[in-house]
Write a protein that holds these residues in place. Structure first.
Motif, PDB file in Angstrom:
ATOM      1  N   LYS A   1      28.591 -20.260   7.704  1.00  0.00           N
ATOM      2  CA  LYS A   1      27.888 -21.053   6.691  1.00  0.00           C
ATOM      3  C   LYS A   1      26.406 -21.163   7.043  1.00  0.00           C
ATOM      4  O   LYS A   1      25.541 -21.059   6.176  1.00  0.00           O
ATOM      5  CB  LYS A   1      28.512 -22.443   6.573  1.00  0.00           C
ATOM      6  N   PHE A   2      26.108 -21.357   8.338  1.00  0.00           N
ATOM      7  CA  PHE A   2      24.714 -21.431   8.789  1.00  0.00           C
ATOM      8  C   PHE A   2      23.975 -20.144   8.445  1.00  0.00           C
ATOM      9  O   PHE A   2      22.857 -20.176   7.927  1.00  0.00           O
ATOM     10  CB  PHE A   2      24.662 -21.709  10.291  1.00  0.00           C
ATOM     11  N   ALA A   3      24.582 -18.991   8.720  1.00  0.00           N
ATOM     12  CA  ALA A   3      23.946 -17.700   8.441  1.00  0.00           C
ATOM     13  C   ALA A   3      23.732 -17.519   6.945  1.00  0.00           C
ATOM     14  O   ALA A   3      22.672 -17.042   6.519  1.00  0.00           O
ATOM     15  CB  ALA A   3      24.780 -16.557   9.006  1.00  0.00           C
ATOM     16  N   GLN A   4      24.708 -17.890   6.140  1.00  0.00           N
ATOM     17  CA  GLN A   4      24.559 -17.771   4.692  1.00  0.00           C
ATOM     18  C   GLN A   4      23.401 -18.633   4.189  1.00  0.00           C
ATOM     19  O   GLN A   4      22.597 -18.185   3.372  1.00  0.00           O
ATOM     20  CB  GLN A   4      25.859 -18.163   3.989  1.00  0.00           C
ATOM     21  N   GLN A   5      23.305 -19.853   4.672  1.00  0.00           N
ATOM     22  CA  GLN A   5      22.218 -20.744   4.257  1.00  0.00           C
ATOM     23  C   GLN A   5      20.876 -20.240   4.771  1.00  0.00           C
ATOM     24  O   GLN A   5      19.866 -20.334   4.074  1.00  0.00           O
ATOM     25  CB  GLN A   5      22.491 -22.164   4.752  1.00  0.00           C
ATOM     26  N   PHE A   6      20.871 -19.708   5.993  1.00  0.00           N
ATOM     27  CA  PHE A   6      19.646 -19.174   6.579  1.00  0.00           C
ATOM     28  C   PHE A   6      19.104 -18.033   5.728  1.00  0.00           C
ATOM     29  O   PHE A   6      17.921 -18.005   5.383  1.00  0.00           O
ATOM     30  CB  PHE A   6      19.932 -18.706   8.012  1.00  0.00           C
ATOM     31  N   ILE A   7      19.961 -17.102   5.349  1.00  0.00           N
ATOM     32  CA  ILE A   7      19.535 -15.959   4.548  1.00  0.00           C
ATOM     33  C   ILE A   7      19.079 -16.414   3.167  1.00  0.00           C
ATOM     34  O   ILE A   7      18.058 -15.959   2.650  1.00  0.00           O
ATOM     35  CB  ILE A   7      20.655 -14.902   4.459  1.00  0.00           C
ATOM     36  N   ALA A   8      19.806 -17.354   2.578  1.00  0.00           N
ATOM     37  CA  ALA A   8      19.428 -17.861   1.256  1.00  0.00           C
ATOM     38  C   ALA A   8      18.070 -18.559   1.287  1.00  0.00           C
ATOM     39  O   ALA A   8      17.383 -18.614   0.267  1.00  0.00           O
ATOM     40  CB  ALA A   8      20.496 -18.813   0.741  1.00  0.00           C
ATOM     41  N   ALA A   9      17.680 -19.081   2.446  1.00  0.00           N
ATOM     42  CA  ALA A   9      16.414 -19.802   2.570  1.00  0.00           C
ATOM     43  C   ALA A   9      15.226 -18.883   2.856  1.00  0.00           C
ATOM     44  O   ALA A   9      14.079 -19.321   2.792  1.00  0.00           O
ATOM     45  CB  ALA A   9      16.524 -20.850   3.670  1.00  0.00           C
TER      46      ALA A   9
ATOM     47  N   MET B   1      18.523  -9.958  -2.220  1.00  0.00           N
ATOM     48  CA  MET B   1      19.590  -9.702  -1.244  1.00  0.00           C
ATOM     49  C   MET B   1      20.780 -10.618  -1.476  1.00  0.00           C
ATOM     50  O   MET B   1      20.620 -11.795  -1.763  1.00  0.00           O
ATOM     51  CB  MET B   1      19.079  -9.923   0.181  1.00  0.00           C
ATOM     52  N   GLU B   2      21.974 -10.026  -1.364  1.00  0.00           N
ATOM     53  CA  GLU B   2      23.221 -10.768  -1.527  1.00  0.00           C
ATOM     54  C   GLU B   2      24.106 -10.516  -0.314  1.00  0.00           C
ATOM     55  O   GLU B   2      24.511  -9.386  -0.058  1.00  0.00           O
ATOM     56  CB  GLU B   2      23.956 -10.293  -2.784  1.00  0.00           C
ATOM     57  N   LEU B   3      24.383 -11.572   0.445  1.00  0.00           N
ATOM     58  CA  LEU B   3      25.281 -11.467   1.590  1.00  0.00           C
ATOM     59  C   LEU B   3      26.698 -11.339   1.049  1.00  0.00           C
ATOM     60  O   LEU B   3      27.200 -12.236   0.376  1.00  0.00           O
ATOM     61  CB  LEU B   3      25.142 -12.709   2.461  1.00  0.00           C
ATOM     62  N   THR B   4      27.351 -10.197   1.304  1.00  0.00           N
ATOM     63  CA  THR B   4      28.681  -9.965   0.738  1.00  0.00           C
ATOM     64  C   THR B   4      29.809 -10.083   1.750  1.00  0.00           C
ATOM     65  O   THR B   4      30.944 -10.341   1.367  1.00  0.00           O
ATOM     66  CB  THR B   4      28.759  -8.593   0.041  1.00  0.00           C
ATOM     67  N   GLU B   5      29.511  -9.865   3.037  1.00  0.00           N
ATOM     68  CA  GLU B   5      30.511 -10.021   4.105  1.00  0.00           C
ATOM     69  C   GLU B   5      29.814 -10.543   5.340  1.00  0.00           C
ATOM     70  O   GLU B   5      28.680 -10.162   5.624  1.00  0.00           O
ATOM     71  CB  GLU B   5      31.169  -8.683   4.459  1.00  0.00           C
ATOM     72  N   LEU B   6      30.513 -11.396   6.095  1.00  0.00           N
ATOM     73  CA  LEU B   6      29.939 -11.918   7.321  1.00  0.00           C
ATOM     74  C   LEU B   6      31.037 -12.438   8.222  1.00  0.00           C
ATOM     75  O   LEU B   6      31.915 -13.168   7.775  1.00  0.00           O
ATOM     76  CB  LEU B   6      28.961 -13.061   7.005  1.00  0.00           C
ATOM     77  N   GLY B   7      30.970 -12.078   9.507  1.00  0.00           N
ATOM     78  CA  GLY B   7      31.902 -12.639  10.468  1.00  0.00           C
ATOM     79  C   GLY B   7      32.136 -11.750  11.665  1.00  0.00           C
ATOM     80  O   GLY B   7      32.056 -10.524  11.565  1.00  0.00           O
ATOM     81  N   GLU B   8      32.379 -12.375  12.815  1.00  0.00           N
ATOM     82  CA  GLU B   8      32.734 -11.671  14.043  1.00  0.00           C
ATOM     83  C   GLU B   8      31.730 -10.593  14.427  1.00  0.00           C
ATOM     84  O   GLU B   8      32.100  -9.521  14.899  1.00  0.00           O
ATOM     85  CB  GLU B   8      34.137 -11.066  13.924  1.00  0.00           C
ATOM     86  N   GLY B   9      30.434 -10.854  14.201  1.00  0.00           N
ATOM     87  CA  GLY B   9      29.412  -9.899  14.602  1.00  0.00           C
ATOM     88  C   GLY B   9      29.165  -8.774  13.629  1.00  0.00           C
ATOM     89  O   GLY B   9      28.505  -7.789  13.960  1.00  0.00           O
ATOM     90  N   ARG B  10      29.635  -8.915  12.394  1.00  0.00           N
ATOM     91  CA  ARG B  10      29.445  -7.885  11.373  1.00  0.00           C
ATOM     92  C   ARG B  10      28.911  -8.544  10.119  1.00  0.00           C
ATOM     93  O   ARG B  10      29.374  -9.619   9.717  1.00  0.00           O
ATOM     94  CB  ARG B  10      30.766  -7.190  11.081  1.00  0.00           C
ATOM     95  N   ALA B  11      27.950  -7.881   9.472  1.00  0.00           N
ATOM     96  CA  ALA B  11      27.395  -8.397   8.223  1.00  0.00           C
ATOM     97  C   ALA B  11      27.182  -7.255   7.245  1.00  0.00           C
ATOM     98  O   ALA B  11      26.913  -6.115   7.647  1.00  0.00           O
ATOM     99  CB  ALA B  11      26.068  -9.106   8.478  1.00  0.00           C
TER     100      ALA B  11
END
Length: 138
Positions: free
Chosen positions: A5-13, A22-32
């Motif tokens: 959630k932190f990474a998603q908010q960081f990118i959105a900001a 840019m649209e974050l479509t996948e994130l987790g365990e060291g992969r984006a």
């Protein structure tokens, strides 16, 4: 707050991430995975309609940072130390660029990442990157 959630908010900001669509479509365990839809404002070569290399660089850098932030061993925020991008071909006009990054190793202070950027022709990457990023202290 969880790291995803932190990474998603960081990118959105990030203003440039919003400006580039840019649209974050996948994130987790060291992969984006981040998609950047084609937009005429991103054209670097007006005669051909090819997306600017700078826009491709930005999506790859942002994706690498997101991969680091989502790694289980990363305590939080990150910043780019070094990023090498090899461009292999022009992106096809009209197509979305999709960057995929993997954080494959972390030390106490540095995270190491690999990434690719593709358009609809996923067998022929537009660019490949390797980078080093800071590992923030919690």
């Amino acid at each position: 707050m969880d790291k995803v959630k932190f990474a998603q908010q960081f990118i959105a900001a990030i203003p440039h991430a919003r400006a580039l669509g840019m649209e974050l479509t996948e994130l987790g365990e060291g992969r984006a995975v981040i998609a950047m839809p084609y937009d005429e404002k991103l054209i670097g070569e007006p005669k051909t309609g090819v997306i600017s290399g700078g826009a491709v660089s930005a999506v790859m850098d942002t994706c690498c940072g997101a991969a680091v932030m989502s790694h289980p061993a990363a305590p939080g925020a990150t910043a780019t130390i070094d990023l090498r991008i090899d461009y292999m071909r022009a992106a096809n006009p009209g197509q979305t660029i999709v960057a995929t990054a993997t954080c494959y190793h972390i030390t106490r202070s540095v995270a190491f990442v690999r990434a690719t950027a593709v358009d609809d022709d996923t067998d022929r990457p537009v660019a490949a990157a390797t980078g080093a990023f800071t590992v923030g202290q919690s």
